[in-house]
Motif scaffolding. Structure first.
Motif, PDB file in Angstrom:
ATOM      1  N   ASP A 164     -34.153  46.395 -11.158  1.00  0.00           N
ATOM      2  CA  ASP A 164     -34.340  45.014 -11.585  1.00  0.00           C
ATOM      3  C   ASP A 164     -33.028  44.361 -12.012  1.00  0.00           C
ATOM      4  O   ASP A 164     -32.764  43.194 -11.691  1.00  0.00           O
ATOM      5  N   GLU A 165     -32.198  45.110 -12.728  1.00  0.00           N
ATOM      6  CA  GLU A 165     -31.022  44.522 -13.355  1.00  0.00           C
ATOM      7  C   GLU A 165     -29.716  44.773 -12.591  1.00  0.00           C
ATOM      8  O   GLU A 165     -28.822  43.918 -12.596  1.00  0.00           O
ATOM      9  N   ARG A 177     -35.701  49.741 -14.147  1.00  0.00           N
ATOM     10  CA  ARG A 177     -34.801  48.776 -14.801  1.00  0.00           C
ATOM     11  C   ARG A 177     -33.512  48.627 -13.996  1.00  0.00           C
ATOM     12  O   ARG A 177     -32.982  47.508 -13.830  1.00  0.00           O
TER      13      ARG A 177
END
Length: 235
Positions: A31-32, A28
């Motif tokens: 991705d973020e 995550r």
């Protein structure tokens, strides 16, 4: 950008390319958070990185080479908000974990580089621009036949010194006695650097209170090895 007089260092890989799957949280983070916090060395445009633009402010730039899983790096960056703190690391899960730590601490002064720090320094950092470089507990390559793979070699130290501002520091630490001695010898042989603690026993720097105890130091203590710090300053 590359100094034609600077020895090329790419022929020796001084780190282990470790595998390992990322956790859900680390993925995550990639991705973020990576689009804002990180860059990949091989994807950088030719020429020097504009650190001021990347951080959104002009501030002293410190490069840490080999941030591992990021526990120490995140603490150091949090303790020095006045610095533009850049962490270079090859291990993707480690960078993911560091981003999670940065998110938890609300760090605004930390940016990440994925890839070889030698290429970063050679091709994307201008000479005389870094306020500090830190190299804490690099791969020790303990077998004598592998000592040539250690990152602290004369050409590497010359490269680091060339990128430091006058008065900038190169801070090293290791828990392997013969590597500490090699670090001291190689850095002492670089004309552009001077040992800030040459008058101390052995030339070792007193262990700074601000440097968190790493897992490597904890393990070294259990195994009976003493950690050493060295701090060299650009003349």
């Amino acid at each position: 950008m590359e100094n034609q007089d600077q020895p090329r260092l790419r022929s020796v890989v001084s780190y282990v390319k470790r595998g390992g799957r990322m956790t859900v949280g680390q993925q995550r983070a990639w991705d973020e958070l990576w689009p804002r916090l990180g860059r990949t060395v091989t994807d950088l445009t030719p020429g020097p990185v504009d650190f001021g633009a990347w951080f959104g402010r002009a501030a002293p730039v410190l490069l840490e080479i080999g941030s591992g899983m990021g526990e120490t790096t995140s603490q150091l960056a949090a303790a020095a908000p006045e610095l533009n703190y850049v962490a270079a690391e090859v291990y993707e899960p480690g960078l993911g974990q560091l981003m999670l730590r940065a998110e938890k601490l609300g760090l605004e002064n930390l940016r990440l580089m994925h890839g070889d720090a030698v290429i970063l320094l050679t091709e994307h950092v201008e000479p005389g621009t870094l306020d500090g470089v830190r190299l804490f507990f690099p791969d020790p390559w303990p077998k004598k036949k592998h000592h040539k793979r250690r990152i602290v070699q004369p050409a590497f130290v010359a490269l680091v010194a060339s990128r430091l501002k006058p008065g900038g520091t190169f801070h090293l630490a290791t828990d392997w006695e013969n590597y500490a001695e090699q670090m001291r010898e190689v850095c002492s042989g670089e004309p552009a650097l001077r040992n800030r603690h040459a008058a101390e026993p052995g030339g070792w720097a007193p262990r700074p209170d601000w440097r968190p105890v790493t897992k490597f130091e904890q393990r070294a203590d259990v195994e009976g090895r003493e950690s050493h710090d060295l701090i060299f300053e650009k003349r």
